[in-house]
Design an enzyme around this catalytic site. Sequence first.
Site, mmCIF file in Angstrom:
data_model
loop_
_atom_site.group_PDB
_atom_site.id
_atom_site.type_symbol
_atom_site.label_atom_id
_atom_site.label_comp_id
_atom_site.label_asym_id
_atom_site.label_seq_id
_atom_site.Cartn_x
_atom_site.Cartn_y
_atom_site.Cartn_z
ATOM 1 N N ASN A 1 0.481 -7.805 17.835
ATOM 2 C CA ASN A 1 -0.617 -8.340 17.021
ATOM 3 C C ASN A 1 -1.885 -8.365 17.854
ATOM 4 O O ASN A 1 -1.839 -8.549 19.070
ATOM 5 C CB ASN A 1 -0.266 -9.763 16.550
ATOM 6 C CG ASN A 1 -1.082 -10.172 15.330
ATOM 7 O OD1 ASN A 1 -2.310 -10.130 15.326
ATOM 8 N ND2 ASN A 1 -0.394 -10.572 14.280
ATOM 9 N N HIS B 1 6.650 -7.716 -1.270
ATOM 10 C CA HIS B 1 5.585 -8.108 -2.200
ATOM 11 C C HIS B 1 5.264 -7.023 -3.222
ATOM 12 O O HIS B 1 4.216 -7.060 -3.860
ATOM 13 C CB HIS B 1 4.324 -8.508 -1.415
ATOM 14 C CG HIS B 1 4.523 -9.724 -0.562
ATOM 15 N ND1 HIS B 1 3.699 -10.075 0.478
ATOM 16 C CD2 HIS B 1 5.489 -10.691 -0.613
ATOM 17 C CE1 HIS B 1 4.145 -11.205 1.038
ATOM 18 N NE2 HIS B 1 5.230 -11.582 0.400
ATOM 19 N N ASP C 1 0.793 -1.239 0.000
ATOM 20 C CA ASP C 1 0.000 0.000 0.000
ATOM 21 C C ASP C 1 0.825 1.288 0.000
ATOM 22 O O ASP C 1 0.275 2.378 -0.203
ATOM 23 C CB ASP C 1 -0.992 -0.004 1.187
ATOM 24 C CG ASP C 1 -0.312 -0.242 2.534
ATOM 25 O OD1 ASP C 1 0.819 0.235 2.735
ATOM 26 O OD2 ASP C 1 -0.931 -0.909 3.394
HETATM 27 P P1 OAD Z 1 -2.874 -11.325 7.311
HETATM 28 O O1 OAD Z 1 -4.216 -10.798 6.893
HETATM 29 O O2 OAD Z 1 -2.576 -12.757 7.082
HETATM 30 O O3 OAD Z 1 -2.660 -11.041 8.855
HETATM 31 C C1 OAD Z 1 -2.930 -9.816 9.433
HETATM 32 C C2 OAD Z 1 -2.572 -9.914 10.891
HETATM 33 O O4 OAD Z 1 -2.721 -8.643 11.456
HETATM 34 C C3 OAD Z 1 -3.434 -10.898 11.694
HETATM 35 O O5 OAD Z 1 -2.582 -11.729 12.467
HETATM 36 C C4 OAD Z 1 -4.273 -9.968 12.591
HETATM 37 O O6 OAD Z 1 -4.484 -10.544 13.878
HETATM 38 C C5 OAD Z 1 -3.371 -8.758 12.711
HETATM 39 N N1 OAD Z 1 -4.047 -7.478 12.933
HETATM 40 C C6 OAD Z 1 -5.228 -7.036 12.425
HETATM 41 N N2 OAD Z 1 -5.486 -5.783 12.816
HETATM 42 C C7 OAD Z 1 -4.444 -5.396 13.589
HETATM 43 C C8 OAD Z 1 -4.113 -4.187 14.284
HETATM 44 N N3 OAD Z 1 -4.890 -3.122 14.262
HETATM 45 N N4 OAD Z 1 -2.950 -4.165 14.986
HETATM 46 C C9 OAD Z 1 -2.139 -5.250 15.023
HETATM 47 N N5 OAD Z 1 -2.391 -6.403 14.383
HETATM 48 C C10 OAD Z 1 -3.525 -6.480 13.672
HETATM 49 O O7 OAD Z 1 -1.776 -10.394 6.595
HETATM 50 P P2 OAD Z 1 -0.230 -10.655 6.327
HETATM 51 O O8 OAD Z 1 0.377 -11.425 7.448
HETATM 52 O O9 OAD Z 1 0.368 -9.356 5.946
HETATM 53 O O10 OAD Z 1 0.892 -11.744 0.146
HETATM 54 O O11 OAD Z 1 -0.306 -11.573 5.062
HETATM 55 C C11 OAD Z 1 0.897 -11.953 4.457
HETATM 56 C C12 OAD Z 1 0.740 -12.063 2.977
HETATM 57 O O12 OAD Z 1 -0.353 -12.935 2.678
HETATM 58 C C13 OAD Z 1 0.333 -10.789 2.267
HETATM 59 O O13 OAD Z 1 1.397 -9.915 2.041
HETATM 60 C C14 OAD Z 1 -0.194 -11.325 0.970
HETATM 61 C C15 OAD Z 1 -0.998 -12.521 1.464
HETATM 62 O O14 OAD Z 1 -0.978 -13.626 0.649
HETATM 63 C C16 OAD Z 1 0.865 -11.483 -1.169
HETATM 64 O O15 OAD Z 1 -0.038 -10.862 -1.685
HETATM 65 C C17 OAD Z 1 2.015 -12.034 -1.938
#
Ligand code: OAD
Length: 244
Positions: free
Chosen positions: A218, A124, A109
């Site tokens: 998290n 990514h 983003d």
């Molecule tokens: P996820 O959607 O898998 O995880 C988001 C995490 O953020 C979860 O563990 C939530 O508990 C946490 N969360 C949500 N709101 C929050 C807040 N306000 N403060 C702190 N934590 C919060 O997203 P990613 O781990 O980024 O890849 O996903 C990894 C990759 O999976 C992405 O980059 C994407 C996807 O496949 C590609 O597109 C290649």
Amino acid sequence: MSQHSVEKSICTVRDALAEAKSVVVLSGAGISAESGVPTFRGQGGLWRQYRATDLATPEAFARDPKLVWEFYNWRRELLEPLRPNAAHLSLAKLENRLSSFVLITQNIDGLHQMAGSRNVLELHGNIWKVRCTACGRLTEDRRVPLPLLPTCEDCGALLRPHVVWFGETLDPGILDRAYEEVLRCEVMLVIGTSGTVQPAASMGMLAGRNGALVVEINLEPTPYSDIYSVSIAGKAGEIVPQLF
Ligand code: OAD
């Protein structure tokens, strides 16, 4: 997690950051959630009748580039009005205080850079950049919507979003730099990532094995919460500004 233990953990991290010379941050979709960006594993919603995982693939783009570009125009429209939150802004300030600071992000983003972070490794890619499918020329293009189909100014071939799609490998140069930093940092903050997508998911563990203090922030526990040195349950926008 009790309020007392959150405060104790925050103090531990504050002390470590005050001493540290090299800090690495790994961020995921959760850090942008409070800016209004939907997370991947929360309820992301469908676009028309498609799931993101059906369109963010090289096969989908080869089959129907216009459809994939329409999907990305929709995502760009959603992201355009969003602004960095307190977590992004605090990390940009932390960078100014340290001689060695690297922010590794899985997010596309661009909100870290908008907040002022400079040393950012985007694992990514970035939704605001376009890449030529033939010559690889990379340019920034923030138009919303982007007129379709976009073509390369140099060679006339089709442009694609500069993002890593499902089934694609990460840029090896960026990955090498990320590992280098992970292996030499003293403190690593792992913020808002579910730890389900490799190779980012295991970076915190690597840093920990090499002696770094690894801190997770998290909303929910992740598969790594018990392995890290400190795990703080809470919203990134509330916890991160308290860490330094
Ligand atoms: P996820 O959607 O898998 O995880 C988001 C995490 O953020 C979860 O563990 C939530 O508990 C946490 N969360 C949500 N709101 C929050 C807040 N306000 N403060 C702190 N934590 C919060 O997203 P990613 O781990 O980024 O890849 O996903 C990894 C990759 O999976 C992405 O980059 C994407 C996807 O496949 C590609 O597109 C290649």
